[in-house]
Design a protein around this motif. Structure first.
Motif, PDB file in Angstrom:
ATOM      1  N   ASP A 265       0.804  -1.225   0.000  1.00 59.86           N
ATOM      2  CA  ASP A 265       0.000   0.000   0.000  1.00 59.86           C
ATOM      3  C   ASP A 265       0.835   1.272   0.000  1.00 59.86           C
ATOM      4  OD1 ASP A 265      -2.272  -1.571   0.005  1.00 59.86           O
ATOM      5  OD2 ASP A 265      -2.504  -1.489   2.192  1.00 59.86           O
ATOM      6  N   TYR A 266       2.159   1.144  -0.200  1.00 60.90           N
ATOM      7  CA  TYR A 266       3.019   2.328  -0.257  1.00 60.90           C
ATOM      8  C   TYR A 266       3.787   2.355  -1.581  1.00 60.90           C
ATOM      9  CZ  TYR A 266       2.227   3.812   4.544  1.00 60.90           C
ATOM     10  OH  TYR A 266       1.647   4.284   5.689  1.00 60.90           O
ATOM     11  N   GLU A 267       4.073   3.584  -2.032  1.00 58.60           N
ATOM     12  CA  GLU A 267       4.832   3.750  -3.262  1.00 58.60           C
ATOM     13  C   GLU A 267       6.262   3.228  -3.072  1.00 58.60           C
ATOM     14  OE1 GLU A 267       3.682   4.838  -6.011  1.00 58.60           O
ATOM     15  OE2 GLU A 267       2.032   6.235  -5.674  1.00 58.60           O
TER      16      GLU A 267
ATOM     17  N   THR B 250      -4.348   9.463 -14.272  1.00 62.87           N
ATOM     18  CA  THR B 250      -3.806   8.988 -12.983  1.00 62.87           C
ATOM     19  C   THR B 250      -2.707   7.950 -13.184  1.00 62.87           C
ATOM     20  OG1 THR B 250      -5.472   7.225 -12.801  1.00 62.87           O
ATOM     21  CG2 THR B 250      -6.011   9.399 -11.828  1.00 62.87           C
TER      22      THR B 250
ATOM     23  N   LYS C  25       0.687   6.137 -13.858  1.00 60.53           N
ATOM     24  CA  LYS C  25       2.101   6.480 -13.671  1.00 60.53           C
ATOM     25  C   LYS C  25       2.977   5.391 -14.279  1.00 60.53           C
ATOM     26  CE  LYS C  25       1.387   9.174  -9.435  1.00 60.53           C
ATOM     27  NZ  LYS C  25       1.798   9.354  -8.015  1.00 60.53           N
TER      28      LYS C  25
ATOM     29  N   ARG D 276       4.543  12.019 -12.899  1.00 55.77           N
ATOM     30  CA  ARG D 276       3.952  10.720 -13.236  1.00 55.77           C
ATOM     31  C   ARG D 276       4.990   9.762 -13.816  1.00 55.77           C
ATOM     32  NH1 ARG D 276      -0.790  12.026 -17.261  1.00 55.77           N
ATOM     33  NH2 ARG D 276      -1.149   9.771 -17.001  1.00 55.77           N
TER      34      ARG D 276
ATOM     35  N   GLN E 153       5.500   7.396   0.723  1.00 54.98           N
ATOM     36  CA  GLN E 153       4.143   7.887   0.514  1.00 54.98           C
ATOM     37  C   GLN E 153       3.170   6.740   0.286  1.00 54.98           C
ATOM     38  OE1 GLN E 153       3.920  10.774  -2.588  1.00 54.98           O
ATOM     39  NE2 GLN E 153       1.701  11.036  -2.461  1.00 54.98           N
ATOM     40  N   LYS E 154       2.038   6.848   0.958  1.00 57.06           N
ATOM     41  CA  LYS E 154       0.998   5.850   0.783  1.00 57.06           C
ATOM     42  C   LYS E 154       0.320   6.075  -0.564  1.00 57.06           C
ATOM     43  CE  LYS E 154      -2.351   3.432   3.649  1.00 57.06           C
ATOM     44  NZ  LYS E 154      -3.032   3.406   4.968  1.00 57.06           N
ATOM     45  N   LYS E 155      -0.051   4.999  -1.226  1.00 60.51           N
ATOM     46  CA  LYS E 155      -0.701   5.136  -2.525  1.00 60.51           C
ATOM     47  C   LYS E 155      -2.173   4.744  -2.408  1.00 60.51           C
ATOM     48  CE  LYS E 155       0.886   0.555  -4.044  1.00 60.51           C
ATOM     49  NZ  LYS E 155       1.710  -0.171  -5.021  1.00 60.51           N
TER      50      LYS E 155
ATOM     51  N   TYR F 243       1.132   2.679 -11.333  1.00 61.18           N
ATOM     52  CA  TYR F 243      -0.101   3.118 -10.686  1.00 61.18           C
ATOM     53  C   TYR F 243      -1.140   3.396 -11.766  1.00 61.18           C
ATOM     54  CZ  TYR F 243      -3.396   5.612  -7.727  1.00 61.18           C
ATOM     55  OH  TYR F 243      -4.520   5.995  -7.051  1.00 61.18           O
TER      56      TYR F 243
END
Length: 667
Positions: free
Chosen positions: A492-494, A586, A588, A628, A516-518, A666
């Protein structure tokens, strides 16, 4: 030259430039010079200069004669006159001039000359190493102060060098004239020929009286030097001038070079002397050293395949007493200069002398760890007080008590070369603990169970750590003076990559990391690429990890050979990527560039990084938000087939490795 340089008779260029209008002194000097009789040549050249014959050829050869006999102060005077007369000299003169400047302590001027040398010989490794490490004096300073040294107590007014331990004795080479051997001089220096001597090392630390090491059946009218012994004391390898049945052996140019010999200790005498099979009348082989398991013999030579004036080689010693084929230690160790006097410690470290690497002047002693796979760690200068502005060489060390000996012609010695003893009070190991805490970028909360992978500058995996319940992590004992990057991984994190450089000081480095959380991505999406002039309508299912290049059948390579600028002909294919990024704002991407294994790994890494960044910049120019896009070059570290270094492959197989990837990170 100091008597050690009998081992260098194979190391130097002999420049044959016709000299006009010389008197008989200068002409005779040229003959002496061509026969390596440098001491005689110096006298004759100096006499010619006194008579008014001072031209470029005389100054070149006079400077070389002083340089080859180790008198760098006098060589400096000759080279300064030479460059004042004509600055346009061959690159090798620039290098020798820079070495002489170091011996006078003029390091700033030496660096200026090395810059000129690098311009004149851009492919010479000596210049390349210098340009990469212009702060070499700072590195040497860090490595200094680790030894207590003292006179070994065995030195004479002549040359004493090349010591080795044998039980409770120190065996060394000496040119001292005791009157008990044939009174012959070595024409290189006009000093007595060298022989092996031994001295008892007393339990209380005192030194006995030096005596001949062996009976006169082994002593000859030829120089012998630098022995090494097997652990049982029954076999000796040593260096001696080329001789056949007691007579002088010569090359095609009538020069007597050096060879390695083997002797066996039988009935309290050294006998059964055999010449090693890889010797030659046409090149020199000298200064043997044994690996800890005694299955490999190391030595210095200028044999075919050498990279420089003398290189270090190794050869396997087979169980039946035969030998393998000599192997050059390669560019990790050797340069275009002089690498000589190897020694292998019981810790599997190779110590050697070199003037091809940044040092304090003349020959410096360097060390590198021999890895289990046969590769070598970073070569490091031992620093002061082992090294000085003059020649320092023939380093040996006891790995248990850290005592040892080395040789040097530094100032305030007894003779031409002297043997010194030392104790190492601090090992040359620079390590740091890399540590820190992982937190959430937005909440600043500490994050447990984050996997952190450490990679070196070439993207090779080093080790892995996992943050504890307080978010703390540690990578212990990583090497100083290196560049690394850390890659994080947590559900759940980048993914985040953090570059860092470790200073050349032991201790610790603290590196806090925030990730950072995604947003929870969709497992998959069906995308439709709108019809354009270059794109048909495509309906595909994608997810995180999908490579758009494969999905859209985009050619792998957008660049000309060796270039990092996108070809015009590739732009229509890249517009397909732009179409998708515009349709799905959105989404990436991770842009990854790869090369094949041809060219060096370092060059491939640099080229791939440039290509990845060039691709990212192109997409930004087309209106895509740079946030991105993540771009990284992987060089040849992720080959998709067998085509690694040394493997013969077709062009098509190499092409499979030259590829660009567009990985969705992402949705």
């Amino acid at each position: 030259m100091k008597i050690k340089n009998l081992a260098y008779s194979f190391l130097f260029f002999c420049f044959s430039i016709t000299v006009n209008a010389q008197d008989s002194n200068a002409k005779n000097a040229d003959k002496k010079y061509d026969n390596y009789a440098y001491a005689d040549a110096i006298k004759l050249y100096e006499n010619a200069i006194k008579k008014g014959y001072r031209d470029e050829n005389i100054l070149q050869k006079l400077g070389n004669s002083y340089y080859f006999t180790g008198d760098l102060a006098q060589a400096l005077k000759s080279y300064e006159e030479l460059f004042a007369l004509n600055r346009n000299q061959e690159a090798e003169y620039l290098y020798r001039y820079s070495q002489c400047l170091k011996s006078a302590g003029n390091y700033s001027k030496s660096d200026e000359i090395l810059d000129l040398f690098s311009e004149k010989a851009p492919l010479d490794k000596r210049g390349i190493i210098f340009k990469k490490n212009r702060n070499y004096l700072d590195d040497i300073k860090i490595n200094s102060g680790r030894y207590e040294i003292a006179d070994a107590g065995i030195n004479s007014k002549d040359s004493d060098y090349g010591s080795v331990l044998l039980d409770n004795k120190l065996v060394f080479t000496s040119a001292r004239d005791t009157g008990s051997i044939v009174k012959r001089n070595f024409k290189w220096t006009n000093k007595p020929i060298s022989a092996l001597y031994a001295v008892d090392l007393m339990p209380d630390g005192s030194i006995g009286i030096p005596v001949f090491f062996h009976k006169k059946d082994l002593k000859t009218r030829f120089n012998e030097s630098t022995p090494v012994f097997t652990k049982d004391g029954k076999t000796m390898y040593f260096t001696k001038n080329n001789s056949i049945n007691g007579k002088k052996g010569q090359s095609e140019n009538k020069i007597t070079l050096l060879k390695l010999y083997k002797a066996i200790f039988i009935n309290e005498e050294w006998g059964s002397i055999q010449e090693l099979p890889f010797n030659s009348d046409q090149y020199s082989v000298a200064h043997p050293a044994l690996s800890p398991d005694e299955k490999t013999l190391y030595f210095a030579s200028d044999m075919p395949g050498s990279l420089g004036q003398s290189d270090l080689f190794k050869v396997s010693i087979n169980s039946d007493g035969t030998y393998g084929k000599p192997e050059n230690l390669g560019a990790e160790i050797n340069t275009e200069g002089r690498e000589t006097f190897p020694f292998i410690s019981n810790d599997n470290e190779i110590y050697f002398a070199s003037d091809g690497r940044p040092g304090l002047g003349g020959l410096d002693v360097f060390v590198s760890k021999i890895n289990n796979d046969g590769s070598y760690d970073e070569v490091q200068n031992l620093g002061e007080r082992i090294n000085s502005k003059q020649d320092d060489f023939a380093f040996i060390i006891n790995s248990k008590n850290r005592n040892g000996f080395f040789s040097s012609n530094r100032e305030n010695g007894h003779g031409l070369d002297d043997v010194y003893r030392f104790t190492e009070i601090r090992k040359l190991i620079c390590e740091q603990d890399l540590m820190g805490t992982v937190t959430d970028t937005e909440t600043n909360e500490t994050l447990p169970n984050v996997t952190l992978s450490l990679f070196n500058e070439a993207s090779q995996f080093i080790s892995e750590a996992v943050s504890d319940q307080n978010g703390n992590y540690i990578f212990p004992n990583i090497k100083c003076g290196k560049k690394y990057f850390i890659k994080t991984s947590k559900t759940d994190y980048e993914i985040k990559e953090i570059p860092l450089a470790i200073k050349r000081l032991s201790g610790k480095t603290t590196l806090p990391i925030a990730i950072q959380k995604k947003f929870t991505p969709l497992v998959a999406k069906t995308i439709v690429v709108k019809a354009t002039k270059v794109n048909p309508v495509i309906i595909k299912s994608i997810k995180v990890g999908t490579d758009l290049a494969k999905l859209l059948h985009i050619p792998m390579n957008f660049f000309d050979l060796g270039k990092a600028t996108i070809k015009k002909s590739s732009e229509p294919d890249l517009m397909k990527i732009v179409d998708i990024l515009n349709q799905y704002p959105t989404l990436k991407l991770d842009i990854r560039s790869h090369t094949d294994s041809r060219q060096s790994a370092e060059n491939n890494m640099i080229l791939s990084e440039k290509r990845a960044q060039s691709t990212k910049n192109w997409l930004i120019q087309k209106g895509i938000d740079g946030n991105r896009l993540n771009a990284k070059g992987y060089g040849e570290t992720q080959l998709v087939n067998r085509c690694a270094d040394g493997v013969k492959c077709t062009e098509k197989e190499h092409q499979q490795n030259r590829r660009s990837e567009f990985i969705i990170t992402y949705l």
